[in-house]
Design a protein around this motif. Sequence first.
Motif, mmCIF file in Angstrom:
data_model
loop_
_atom_site.group_PDB
_atom_site.id
_atom_site.type_symbol
_atom_site.label_atom_id
_atom_site.label_comp_id
_atom_site.label_asym_id
_atom_site.label_seq_id
_atom_site.Cartn_x
_atom_site.Cartn_y
_atom_site.Cartn_z
ATOM 1 N N GLU A 32 0.983 -1.161 -0.146
ATOM 2 C CA GLU A 32 0.086 -0.144 0.056
ATOM 3 C C GLU A 32 0.871 1.249 -0.079
ATOM 4 O OE1 GLU A 32 -3.329 1.107 -0.236
ATOM 5 O OE2 GLU A 32 -2.186 3.135 0.056
ATOM 6 N N THR A 41 -11.725 4.340 -0.365
ATOM 7 C CA THR A 41 -12.587 3.959 0.754
ATOM 8 C C THR A 41 -12.589 4.953 1.778
ATOM 9 O OG1 THR A 41 -11.557 1.851 0.203
ATOM 10 C CG2 THR A 41 -12.399 1.842 2.531
ATOM 11 N N MET A 345 -19.667 -1.668 -1.377
ATOM 12 C CA MET A 345 -20.537 -2.342 -1.281
ATOM 13 C C MET A 345 -20.479 -3.689 -1.805
ATOM 14 S SD MET A 345 -23.767 -0.729 -3.698
ATOM 15 C CE MET A 345 -23.332 0.725 -3.429
HETATM 16 C C1 LIG Z 1 -17.681 10.475 -2.629
HETATM 17 C C2 LIG Z 1 -17.703 8.947 -2.998
HETATM 18 C C3 LIG Z 1 -18.922 8.467 -2.533
HETATM 19 C C4 LIG Z 1 -19.000 6.973 -2.811
HETATM 20 N N1 LIG Z 1 -20.147 6.234 -2.559
HETATM 21 C C5 LIG Z 1 -20.036 4.943 -2.531
HETATM 22 C C6 LIG Z 1 -21.243 3.993 -1.787
HETATM 23 O O1 LIG Z 1 -21.941 4.869 -1.345
HETATM 24 N N2 LIG Z 1 -21.106 2.940 -1.838
HETATM 25 C C7 LIG Z 1 -19.931 2.245 -2.602
HETATM 26 O O2 LIG Z 1 -20.102 0.945 -2.638
HETATM 27 N N3 LIG Z 1 -18.967 2.867 -2.967
HETATM 28 C C8 LIG Z 1 -18.859 4.237 -3.100
HETATM 29 N N4 LIG Z 1 -17.858 4.851 -3.206
HETATM 30 C C9 LIG Z 1 -17.000 4.291 -4.265
HETATM 31 C C10 LIG Z 1 -16.070 3.481 -3.404
HETATM 32 O O3 LIG Z 1 -15.295 4.384 -2.446
HETATM 33 C C11 LIG Z 1 -14.841 2.737 -4.129
HETATM 34 O O4 LIG Z 1 -15.528 1.915 -5.019
HETATM 35 C C12 LIG Z 1 -14.036 1.783 -2.925
HETATM 36 O O5 LIG Z 1 -13.556 2.466 -2.021
HETATM 37 C C13 LIG Z 1 -13.002 1.157 -3.999
HETATM 38 O O6 LIG Z 1 -12.170 0.462 -3.083
HETATM 39 P P1 LIG Z 1 -10.916 -0.075 -3.371
HETATM 40 O O7 LIG Z 1 -10.080 -0.713 -2.514
HETATM 41 O O8 LIG Z 1 -10.972 -0.493 -4.965
HETATM 42 O O9 LIG Z 1 -10.100 1.369 -3.698
HETATM 43 P P2 LIG Z 1 -9.177 2.199 -2.956
HETATM 44 O O10 LIG Z 1 -9.946 2.425 -1.697
HETATM 45 O O11 LIG Z 1 -8.975 3.627 -3.442
HETATM 46 O O12 LIG Z 1 -7.803 1.577 -2.558
HETATM 47 C C14 LIG Z 1 -6.841 1.392 -3.445
HETATM 48 C C15 LIG Z 1 -5.663 1.615 -2.808
HETATM 49 O O13 LIG Z 1 -4.356 1.403 -3.655
HETATM 50 C C16 LIG Z 1 -3.427 2.193 -3.212
HETATM 51 N N5 LIG Z 1 -2.537 2.376 -4.488
HETATM 52 C C17 LIG Z 1 -2.650 2.834 -5.685
HETATM 53 N N6 LIG Z 1 -1.617 2.688 -6.394
HETATM 54 C C18 LIG Z 1 -0.817 1.886 -5.686
HETATM 55 C C19 LIG Z 1 0.620 1.601 -5.926
HETATM 56 N N7 LIG Z 1 0.984 1.951 -7.200
HETATM 57 N N8 LIG Z 1 1.021 1.051 -5.106
HETATM 58 C C20 LIG Z 1 0.668 0.682 -3.869
HETATM 59 N N9 LIG Z 1 -0.612 1.087 -3.385
HETATM 60 C C21 LIG Z 1 -1.249 1.524 -4.279
HETATM 61 C C22 LIG Z 1 -4.168 3.523 -2.965
HETATM 62 O O14 LIG Z 1 -3.344 4.363 -1.856
HETATM 63 C C23 LIG Z 1 -4.979 3.016 -2.221
HETATM 64 O O15 LIG Z 1 -5.279 2.703 -0.698
HETATM 65 C C24 LIG Z 1 -17.595 6.298 -3.272
HETATM 66 C C25 LIG Z 1 -16.788 6.929 -3.769
HETATM 67 C C26 LIG Z 1 -16.579 8.179 -3.352
HETATM 68 C C27 LIG Z 1 -15.351 8.981 -3.728
#
Ligand SMILES: Cc1cc2nc3c(=O)[nH]c(=O)nc-3n(C[C@H](O)[C@H](O)[C@H](O)COP(=O)(O)OP(=O)(O)OC[C@H]3O[C@@H](n4cnc5c(N)ncnc54)[C@H](O)[C@@H]3O)c2cc1C
Length: 388
Positions: A32, A41, A345
């Motif tokens: 991360e 997130t 979700m």
């Molecule tokens: C305002 C807003 C409202 C939302 N509302 C909803 C909702 O109501 N319900 C819902 O289901 N979803 C919602 N979402 C979407 C939801 O937040 C995301 O779909 C979800 O958090 C995705 O999780 P993730 O783990 O894929 O991504 P992230 O939480 O972005 O995690 C990806 C991680 O990868 C890390 N990373 C990136 N590149 C690298 C690299 N090269 N090396 C190491 N680490 C790296 C980042 O630092 C990050 O911590 C919303 C988003 C926003 C912004």
Amino acid sequence: MPEIIIVGAGVVGASIAYHLAKLGCRDVAVLEKNYIGSGSTEKCPGGIRQQFSTATNIELSMESVKFFEHFEDETGHTADFRQHGYLILATSEKELENSRENVDLQQKMGLEVYLLSPQEIIELAPGLNVNHVLGATFCPSDGYADPYSVVSGFASAAKRLGVKIYEETEVTSIELRNYKVKGVLTTEGRYEAPIVVNAAGSYAGIVGRMAGLDIPIQPIRRHVFVTEPLFNHSNGLGGLNRPNLPMVVDSHNGFWFRREGACLIFGMRNPDEPEGFSTLVDWDFLAETLAQVACQRLPYLCDVGIARGQAGLHSDTPDYMAILGETPEISGLYHACGFSGHGFMHSPAVGRLMATLILGRETTPSNIWSLRLDRFRHQLQPRESMFI
Ligand SMILES: Cc1cc2nc3c(=O)[nH]c(=O)nc-3n(C[C@H](O)[C@H](O)[C@H](O)COP(=O)(O)OP(=O)(O)OC[C@H]3O[C@@H](n4cnc5c(N)ncnc54)[C@H](O)[C@@H]3O)c2cc1C
């Protein structure tokens, strides 16, 4: 040397790590670049709904809701899951027709969901202006949970099972040999592994480019605004202070609101938002666009102060469906990204699904291959129309 590297410790990477470990594969390293949960997130208001237009998304949601209901038994952490329902408004004949079709499909799949009249809507959400509202769909088992608790729950349960999570470790390139994954280079050194999972959220396109792939993900800024505390000193705002106020969404423009403690939180998609990685709050968007829509739909909002705003990134795909599975051309490179606003979700079901796919076990939904990256060459997948 770990067996599996996961790039990104957001809710998706943490859930995949937990599910891999639960299935007995504990030699997993999550890398991360910042800290656990620091990407989208952290900015997410935690909405959890099963009301989608595609069977695949409904299935992912229905499985995830069951998991959220037992999150504490699974992980030892609360998810603070509140099932107050999602009320999705339709304001045109076309939207009402889509709502009817969606409810029909959702009910056939076993979901308890109804189509409501404007009068029934006001009973659930007093204070709402239902001018031009023709109806709404309501699913009582939808709701919201706390993203920070959920990502911490997955991450600490994964760690207890032996997973290693390395924070402040940015993946800078992916090593390939003969179209096979060999490992990654990071700001903290080299990690070898035959399997790498791209769970980098809005940065998944950049991680994909490290392996020469073009992943069609658009990072798009979205906002959440929080009102001043409302419910402990006022007149209850015409009944809006009911503890089980549902999440209300206007499907026409994406305006949504719900209760958060003594405050209301709300947001809306900005149709003019350009693609980009900025997470600065655009206060002009609140003043010039969102405020008008919000005050029209929820007149009580006109008289309240805004305590704070935050912005984060959606990662939208052309069909608003996630990208899941192994890259056909590169053995050992998996993706779990492009969640188009549904990643929180869907994180429980996606974690289980990715873990079973990676470990070569049989998995459901059986048509999950239709979410692979190469679908964009053929456009096999029906488009999700219920994005917010
Ligand atoms: C305002 C807003 C409202 C939302 N509302 C909803 C909702 O109501 N319900 C819902 O289901 N979803 C919602 N979402 C979407 C939801 O937040 C995301 O779909 C979800 O958090 C995705 O999780 P993730 O783990 O894929 O991504 P992230 O939480 O972005 O995690 C990806 C991680 O990868 C890390 N990373 C990136 N590149 C690298 C690299 N090269 N090396 C190491 N680490 C790296 C980042 O630092 C990050 O911590 C919303 C988003 C926003 C912004």
